[in-house]
Design a protein around this motif. Sequence first.
Motif, PDB file in Angstrom:
ATOM      1  N   THR A 107     -16.678   2.038   1.972  1.00 21.11           N
ATOM      2  CA  THR A 107     -15.251   2.055   2.317  1.00 21.11           C
ATOM      3  C   THR A 107     -14.830   3.522   2.386  1.00 21.11           C
ATOM      4  O   THR A 107     -15.587   4.413   1.976  1.00 21.11           O
ATOM      5  CB  THR A 107     -14.398   1.373   1.230  1.00 21.11           C
ATOM      6  OG1 THR A 107     -14.407   2.215   0.061  1.00 21.11           O
ATOM      7  CG2 THR A 107     -14.889  -0.008   0.876  1.00 21.11           C
TER       8      THR A 107
ATOM      9  N   ASP B  71       0.875  -1.162   0.000  1.00 19.68           N
ATOM     10  CA  ASP B  71       0.000   0.000   0.000  1.00 19.68           C
ATOM     11  C   ASP B  71       0.919   1.220   0.000  1.00 19.68           C
ATOM     12  O   ASP B  71       2.023   1.164   0.536  1.00 19.68           O
ATOM     13  CB  ASP B  71      -0.902   0.017   1.236  1.00 19.68           C
ATOM     14  CG  ASP B  71      -2.109   0.939   1.063  1.00 19.68           C
ATOM     15  OD1 ASP B  71      -3.225   0.417   0.888  1.00 19.68           O
ATOM     16  OD2 ASP B  71      -1.928   2.182   1.070  1.00 19.68           O
TER      17      ASP B  71
ATOM     18  N   TYR C 115     -12.152   7.209 -14.351  1.00 18.23           N
ATOM     19  CA  TYR C 115     -12.312   5.992 -13.535  1.00 18.23           C
ATOM     20  C   TYR C 115     -13.061   4.904 -14.326  1.00 18.23           C
ATOM     21  O   TYR C 115     -12.648   3.737 -14.346  1.00 18.23           O
ATOM     22  CB  TYR C 115     -13.075   6.366 -12.269  1.00 18.23           C
ATOM     23  CG  TYR C 115     -13.260   5.268 -11.259  1.00 18.23           C
ATOM     24  CD1 TYR C 115     -12.251   4.949 -10.348  1.00 18.23           C
ATOM     25  CD2 TYR C 115     -14.454   4.564 -11.184  1.00 18.23           C
ATOM     26  CE1 TYR C 115     -12.435   3.946  -9.401  1.00 18.23           C
ATOM     27  CE2 TYR C 115     -14.646   3.568 -10.246  1.00 18.23           C
ATOM     28  CZ  TYR C 115     -13.637   3.262  -9.351  1.00 18.23           C
ATOM     29  OH  TYR C 115     -13.825   2.281  -8.417  1.00 18.23           O
TER      30      TYR C 115
ATOM     31  N   ASN D 132      -5.961  -4.720  -6.355  1.00 20.14           N
ATOM     32  CA  ASN D 132      -7.052  -4.016  -5.686  1.00 20.14           C
ATOM     33  C   ASN D 132      -6.847  -2.503  -5.614  1.00 20.14           C
ATOM     34  O   ASN D 132      -7.821  -1.752  -5.626  1.00 20.14           O
ATOM     35  CB  ASN D 132      -7.214  -4.591  -4.270  1.00 20.14           C
ATOM     36  CG  ASN D 132      -8.082  -3.711  -3.401  1.00 20.14           C
ATOM     37  OD1 ASN D 132      -9.303  -3.672  -3.538  1.00 20.14           O
ATOM     38  ND2 ASN D 132      -7.451  -2.941  -2.505  1.00 20.14           N
TER      39      ASN D 132
HETATM   40  P1  NAI Z   1     -10.032   2.744  -0.605  1.00 17.88           P
HETATM   41  O1  NAI Z   1      -9.712   4.102  -1.123  1.00 17.88           O
HETATM   42  O2  NAI Z   1     -10.808   2.620   0.640  1.00 17.88           O
HETATM   43  O3  NAI Z   1      -8.679   1.906  -0.439  1.00 17.88           O
HETATM   44  C1  NAI Z   1      -7.719   1.863  -1.475  1.00 17.88           C
HETATM   45  C2  NAI Z   1      -6.370   1.508  -0.892  1.00 17.88           C
HETATM   46  O4  NAI Z   1      -5.443   1.483  -1.994  1.00 17.88           O
HETATM   47  C3  NAI Z   1      -5.851   2.547   0.112  1.00 17.88           C
HETATM   48  O5  NAI Z   1      -5.306   1.901   1.246  1.00 17.88           O
HETATM   49  C4  NAI Z   1      -4.798   3.312  -0.670  1.00 17.88           C
HETATM   50  O6  NAI Z   1      -3.749   3.829   0.135  1.00 17.88           O
HETATM   51  C5  NAI Z   1      -4.300   2.242  -1.639  1.00 17.88           C
HETATM   52  N1  NAI Z   1      -3.719   2.832  -2.841  1.00 17.88           N
HETATM   53  C6  NAI Z   1      -4.255   3.777  -3.635  1.00 17.88           C
HETATM   54  N2  NAI Z   1      -3.404   4.108  -4.600  1.00 17.88           N
HETATM   55  C7  NAI Z   1      -2.290   3.345  -4.426  1.00 17.88           C
HETATM   56  C8  NAI Z   1      -1.056   3.247  -5.095  1.00 17.88           C
HETATM   57  N3  NAI Z   1      -0.768   4.016  -6.154  1.00 17.88           N
HETATM   58  N4  NAI Z   1      -0.136   2.350  -4.660  1.00 17.88           N
HETATM   59  C9  NAI Z   1      -0.404   1.589  -3.578  1.00 17.88           C
HETATM   60  N5  NAI Z   1      -1.544   1.660  -2.885  1.00 17.88           N
HETATM   61  C10 NAI Z   1      -2.486   2.525  -3.306  1.00 17.88           C
HETATM   62  O7  NAI Z   1     -10.753   1.991  -1.814  1.00 17.88           O
HETATM   63  P2  NAI Z   1     -11.776   0.749  -1.802  1.00 17.88           P
HETATM   64  O8  NAI Z   1     -13.151   1.282  -1.778  1.00 17.88           O
HETATM   65  O9  NAI Z   1     -11.366  -0.248  -0.815  1.00 17.88           O
HETATM   66  O10 NAI Z   1     -11.534   0.203  -3.278  1.00 17.88           O
HETATM   67  C11 NAI Z   1     -10.637  -0.851  -3.578  1.00 17.88           C
HETATM   68  C12 NAI Z   1     -10.748  -1.170  -5.064  1.00 17.88           C
HETATM   69  O11 NAI Z   1     -12.098  -1.514  -5.377  1.00 17.88           O
HETATM   70  C13 NAI Z   1     -10.393   0.013  -5.959  1.00 17.88           C
HETATM   71  O12 NAI Z   1      -9.726  -0.450  -7.121  1.00 17.88           O
HETATM   72  C14 NAI Z   1     -11.744   0.584  -6.330  1.00 17.88           C
HETATM   73  O13 NAI Z   1     -11.706   1.280  -7.540  1.00 17.88           O
HETATM   74  C15 NAI Z   1     -12.579  -0.681  -6.416  1.00 17.88           C
HETATM   75  N6  NAI Z   1     -13.999  -0.445  -6.261  1.00 17.88           N
HETATM   76  C16 NAI Z   1     -14.506   0.145  -5.121  1.00 17.88           C
HETATM   77  C17 NAI Z   1     -15.872   0.392  -5.013  1.00 17.88           C
HETATM   78  C18 NAI Z   1     -16.488   1.034  -3.820  1.00 17.88           C
HETATM   79  O14 NAI Z   1     -17.697   1.341  -3.883  1.00 17.88           O
HETATM   80  N7  NAI Z   1     -15.790   1.250  -2.742  1.00 17.88           N
HETATM   81  C19 NAI Z   1     -16.780   0.031  -6.110  1.00 17.88           C
HETATM   82  C20 NAI Z   1     -16.143  -0.593  -7.231  1.00 17.88           C
HETATM   83  C21 NAI Z   1     -14.806  -0.813  -7.295  1.00 17.88           C
END
Ligand code: NAI
Length: 246
Positions: A189, A36, A154, A89
């Motif tokens: 989230t 992360d 996105y 992820n």
């Molecule tokens: P979040 O924002 O809560 O967590 C994402 C994590 O990824 C964070 O810990 C962040 O520090 C890390 N991160 C971001 N950019 C990074 C990078 N360049 N290098 C390393 N780490 C990085 O997001 P969430 O909601 O848990 O989403 C996870 C995945 O699921 C994402 O790909 C998101 O697009 C996808 N998603 C989420 C949805 C939602 O409603 N929350 C819906 C559909 C898809």
Amino acid sequence: MRLQDHIALITGAAQGIGLATARKFAAEGAHLVLCDRNPATLDPVADELRRGGAQVLAQALDVSDRAAFTTLVDAAIAQFGKIDTLVNNAGITRDARLVKMTDEQFDAVIDVNLRAVFRCTQIVAPHMIERGRGAILSASSVVGLYGNFGQTNYAATKAGIIAMTKTWARELGPKGVRVNAVAPGFIQTPMLATIPDKVMEQMAERVPLRRLGKAEEIASVYAFLASSEASYISGAVIEVDGGMTL
Ligand code: NAI
């Protein structure tokens, strides 16, 4: 314990869906390679999972950094001898309507959500091909299938994940590697933290199950797809959205 002694590499594992996935895989018996970009949130997660009995290799890095990710994968192979599952992820949003979106906003999302998924998979896949087995799982979104207001960048990346998943399923299937994507609906989230409560309520009303999803409800699908129970599933995009897109 469907993932006993399984080695899973999860990107963006410090919070949200990535964190829930790390916890689920550990509960199913897996050992973890976590990364992360945020060390302040990643380190406590690694400690928690170690206390639960999992072996954890954790590294703060940006998934866009090819050299740093390669070093992590090399360290994982040195420590565990294999990577069974990669969960792509990590993801970000930089929302704006088409006429307002800047090149910087567009490029930032492409770099993390699309280019880094290509790179990370390219770095891990040879290790899976060598063993003749493995699972590559990536975070798409219902937005990649149906579009979303204010998310040109996105949505493009999440549609791109689907295209890459299907391409890799064709290329890597004959080598014994399964490749699948999960397309979540709206999941509670930190990513959705800036959305006002009123809008969240309206979003929930559009869902036949009348609520938003939980990170654990995505994690359990990743765990299934990583396990031998999904041994004949490849090239699939599994919508996990409470029926929102019906
Ligand atoms: P979040 O924002 O809560 O967590 C994402 C994590 O990824 C964070 O810990 C962040 O520090 C890390 N991160 C971001 N950019 C990074 C990078 N360049 N290098 C390393 N780490 C990085 O997001 P969430 O909601 O848990 O989403 C996870 C995945 O699921 C994402 O790909 C998101 O697009 C996808 N998603 C989420 C949805 C939602 O409603 N929350 C819906 C559909 C898809």
